[in-house]
Design a protein around this motif. Structure first.
Motif, PDB file in Angstrom:
ATOM      1  N   THR A  53     -58.100  23.112  12.474  1.00  0.00           N
ATOM      2  CA  THR A  53     -59.000  22.795  13.583  1.00  0.00           C
ATOM      3  C   THR A  53     -60.269  22.167  13.030  1.00  0.00           C
ATOM      4  O   THR A  53     -61.033  22.835  12.325  1.00  0.00           O
ATOM      5  N   PRO A  54     -60.516  20.894  13.289  1.00  0.00           N
ATOM      6  CA  PRO A  54     -61.715  20.246  12.747  1.00  0.00           C
ATOM      7  C   PRO A  54     -62.989  20.944  13.207  1.00  0.00           C
ATOM      8  O   PRO A  54     -63.110  21.375  14.348  1.00  0.00           O
ATOM      9  N   GLY A  55     -63.927  21.058  12.278  1.00  0.00           N
ATOM     10  CA  GLY A  55     -65.212  21.664  12.582  1.00  0.00           C
ATOM     11  C   GLY A  55     -65.334  23.109  12.162  1.00  0.00           C
ATOM     12  O   GLY A  55     -66.454  23.622  12.061  1.00  0.00           O
ATOM     13  N   THR A  56     -64.218  23.794  11.907  1.00  0.00           N
ATOM     14  CA  THR A  56     -64.292  25.180  11.466  1.00  0.00           C
ATOM     15  C   THR A  56     -64.663  25.233   9.987  1.00  0.00           C
ATOM     16  O   THR A  56     -64.504  24.258   9.247  1.00  0.00           O
ATOM     17  N   ALA A  57     -65.160  26.401   9.567  1.00  0.00           N
ATOM     18  CA  ALA A  57     -65.557  26.557   8.164  1.00  0.00           C
ATOM     19  C   ALA A  57     -64.365  26.368   7.233  1.00  0.00           C
ATOM     20  O   ALA A  57     -64.489  25.763   6.158  1.00  0.00           O
ATOM     21  N   ALA A  58     -63.206  26.878   7.635  1.00  0.00           N
ATOM     22  CA  ALA A  58     -62.015  26.739   6.799  1.00  0.00           C
ATOM     23  C   ALA A  58     -61.601  25.277   6.670  1.00  0.00           C
ATOM     24  O   ALA A  58     -61.258  24.806   5.576  1.00  0.00           O
ATOM     25  N   ALA A  59     -61.628  24.539   7.776  1.00  0.00           N
ATOM     26  CA  ALA A  59     -61.231  23.133   7.740  1.00  0.00           C
ATOM     27  C   ALA A  59     -62.196  22.304   6.893  1.00  0.00           C
ATOM     28  O   ALA A  59     -61.777  21.427   6.128  1.00  0.00           O
ATOM     29  N   PHE A 206     -57.009   4.843  -4.813  1.00  0.00           N
ATOM     30  CA  PHE A 206     -57.606   5.097  -3.497  1.00  0.00           C
ATOM     31  C   PHE A 206     -57.749   6.591  -3.194  1.00  0.00           C
ATOM     32  O   PHE A 206     -58.086   6.946  -2.063  1.00  0.00           O
ATOM     33  N   ALA A 207     -57.502   7.453  -4.175  1.00  0.00           N
ATOM     34  CA  ALA A 207     -57.479   8.898  -3.905  1.00  0.00           C
ATOM     35  C   ALA A 207     -58.828   9.412  -3.413  1.00  0.00           C
ATOM     36  O   ALA A 207     -58.894  10.213  -2.476  1.00  0.00           O
ATOM     37  N   ALA A 208     -59.914   8.963  -4.040  1.00  0.00           N
ATOM     38  CA  ALA A 208     -61.236   9.450  -3.637  1.00  0.00           C
ATOM     39  C   ALA A 208     -61.581   8.996  -2.224  1.00  0.00           C
ATOM     40  O   ALA A 208     -62.115   9.779  -1.421  1.00  0.00           O
ATOM     41  N   GLU A 209     -61.285   7.743  -1.898  1.00  0.00           N
ATOM     42  CA  GLU A 209     -61.583   7.247  -0.554  1.00  0.00           C
ATOM     43  C   GLU A 209     -60.752   7.973   0.499  1.00  0.00           C
ATOM     44  O   GLU A 209     -61.257   8.341   1.563  1.00  0.00           O
ATOM     45  N   LEU A 210     -59.476   8.189   0.199  1.00  0.00           N
ATOM     46  CA  LEU A 210     -58.627   8.923   1.138  1.00  0.00           C
ATOM     47  C   LEU A 210     -59.118  10.358   1.303  1.00  0.00           C
ATOM     48  O   LEU A 210     -59.115  10.904   2.412  1.00  0.00           O
ATOM     49  N   GLY A 211     -59.537  10.970   0.195  1.00  0.00           N
ATOM     50  CA  GLY A 211     -60.070  12.327   0.279  1.00  0.00           C
ATOM     51  C   GLY A 211     -61.320  12.407   1.132  1.00  0.00           C
ATOM     52  O   GLY A 211     -61.500  13.359   1.900  1.00  0.00           O
ATOM     53  N   TYR A 212     -62.174  11.392   1.035  1.00  0.00           N
ATOM     54  CA  TYR A 212     -63.393  11.395   1.847  1.00  0.00           C
ATOM     55  C   TYR A 212     -63.072  11.197   3.326  1.00  0.00           C
ATOM     56  O   TYR A 212     -63.699  11.811   4.193  1.00  0.00           O
ATOM     57  N   ILE A 213     -62.091  10.359   3.616  1.00  0.00           N
ATOM     58  CA  ILE A 213     -61.682  10.165   5.010  1.00  0.00           C
ATOM     59  C   ILE A 213     -61.165  11.476   5.597  1.00  0.00           C
ATOM     60  O   ILE A 213     -61.497  11.854   6.733  1.00  0.00           O
ATOM     61  N   ILE A 214     -60.353  12.188   4.817  1.00  0.00           N
ATOM     62  CA  ILE A 214     -59.834  13.478   5.285  1.00  0.00           C
ATOM     63  C   ILE A 214     -60.970  14.472   5.481  1.00  0.00           C
ATOM     64  O   ILE A 214     -60.990  15.238   6.456  1.00  0.00           O
ATOM     65  N   PHE A 215     -61.951  14.462   4.570  1.00  0.00           N
ATOM     66  CA  PHE A 215     -63.095  15.362   4.710  1.00  0.00           C
ATOM     67  C   PHE A 215     -63.858  15.088   5.997  1.00  0.00           C
ATOM     68  O   PHE A 215     -64.249  16.015   6.717  1.00  0.00           O
ATOM     69  N   GLU A 216     -64.078  13.818   6.312  1.00  0.00           N
ATOM     70  CA  GLU A 216     -64.778  13.471   7.549  1.00  0.00           C
ATOM     71  C   GLU A 216     -63.969  13.884   8.775  1.00  0.00           C
ATOM     72  O   GLU A 216     -64.527  14.338   9.776  1.00  0.00           O
ATOM     73  N   MET A 217     -62.657  13.738   8.697  1.00  0.00           N
ATOM     74  CA  MET A 217     -61.805  14.143   9.814  1.00  0.00           C
ATOM     75  C   MET A 217     -61.852  15.652  10.029  1.00  0.00           C
ATOM     76  O   MET A 217     -61.883  16.130  11.169  1.00  0.00           O
TER      77      MET A 217
END
Length: 227
Positions: A53-59, A206-217
């Motif tokens: 669930t986006p926005g939760t501490a775990a996510a 592209f691993a770092a960029e993909l990781g940042y996109i997932i973090f923002e999501m």
């Protein structure tokens, strides 16, 4: 006309079973039995919901860890070429450092005032820090180029779009060279391993960029939709 209730002698009891809303002992036992049996599945479902669930501490925590792994996977190429040391990760590698480079936390009960020992391991190594800095700088250049292409900006920080494009092309070429020089696909005889190594090298770029996109999501809660 007299009713059967009126004809019943005083003090006589009825044959109706006594009923109330209170559950019996067997019902209570069965209820608690199912609660105990379902505790683990319910706990796992709750954890899964929190993680997804986006926005939760775990996510947010999971997104941050994914981003960190992406940065390290991208920096692994520069680490190998700069330090001439084995890889950080074991993917398509014949030699790697193992998990000894990873930070650890141990318990020291003899030191009662602060019983935790933090071992940063390789994260304090100058070569790895340099590799992380170079990798992040390259990723920032590439991200700026992608944003410029997506939003059709004419300039970023006073730098023309053409210059940004040339710099980004150079950074991608440099990233490509680092990835395939540190992890050659020709070290394998099996064609399948060569293909897998080729795509992993592309992923590491592209691993770092993909990781940042997932973090923002994972960080941004889903906005309610108005039907």
């Amino acid at each position: 006309m007299a009713t059967p209730e009126a004809n019943r002698p005083v003090g006589a009891t009825t044959n109706r079973p006594f009923s109330n809303n209170r559950p019996s002992a067997i019902q209570t036992f069965v209820t608690w039995l199912w609660i105990i049996i379902g505790f683990i599945p319910r706990l796992l479902a709750y954890i899964f919901r929190e993680l997804t669930t986006p926005g939760t501490a775990a996510a947010i925590t999971v997104g941050g860890l994914i981003f960190l792994c992406g940065v390290l996977m991208s920096a692994d190429n520069y680490w190998q070429m700069w330090s001439q040391q084995p890889a950080l990760f074991h993917f398509f590698e014949k030699q790697w450092l193992g998990w000894g480079w990873f930070p650890t936390i141990t318990l020291n009960l003899s030191r009662w005032w602060f019983p935790l020992n933090f071992k940063m391991a390789l994260l304090t190594n100058g070569n790895l820090i340099f590799a992380l800095v170079i990798s992040c700088a390259v990723q920032m250049i590439q991200s700026a180029a992608v944003r410029n292409l997506a939003f059709k900006s004419k300039s970023i920080g006073g730098i023309s779009a053409r210059t940004i494009g040339l710099i980004s092309i150079g950074s991608w070429v440099f990233d490509f060279i680092m990835a395939f020089a540190s992890r050659s696909i020709f070290q394998f005889d099996d064609p399948g391993m060569r293909i897998g190594c080729f795509f992993y090298n592309l992923f590491s770029i592209f691993a770092a960029e993909l990781g940042y996109i997932i973090f923002e999501m994972m960080k941004t809660p889903n906005s309610p939709t108005n039907d």
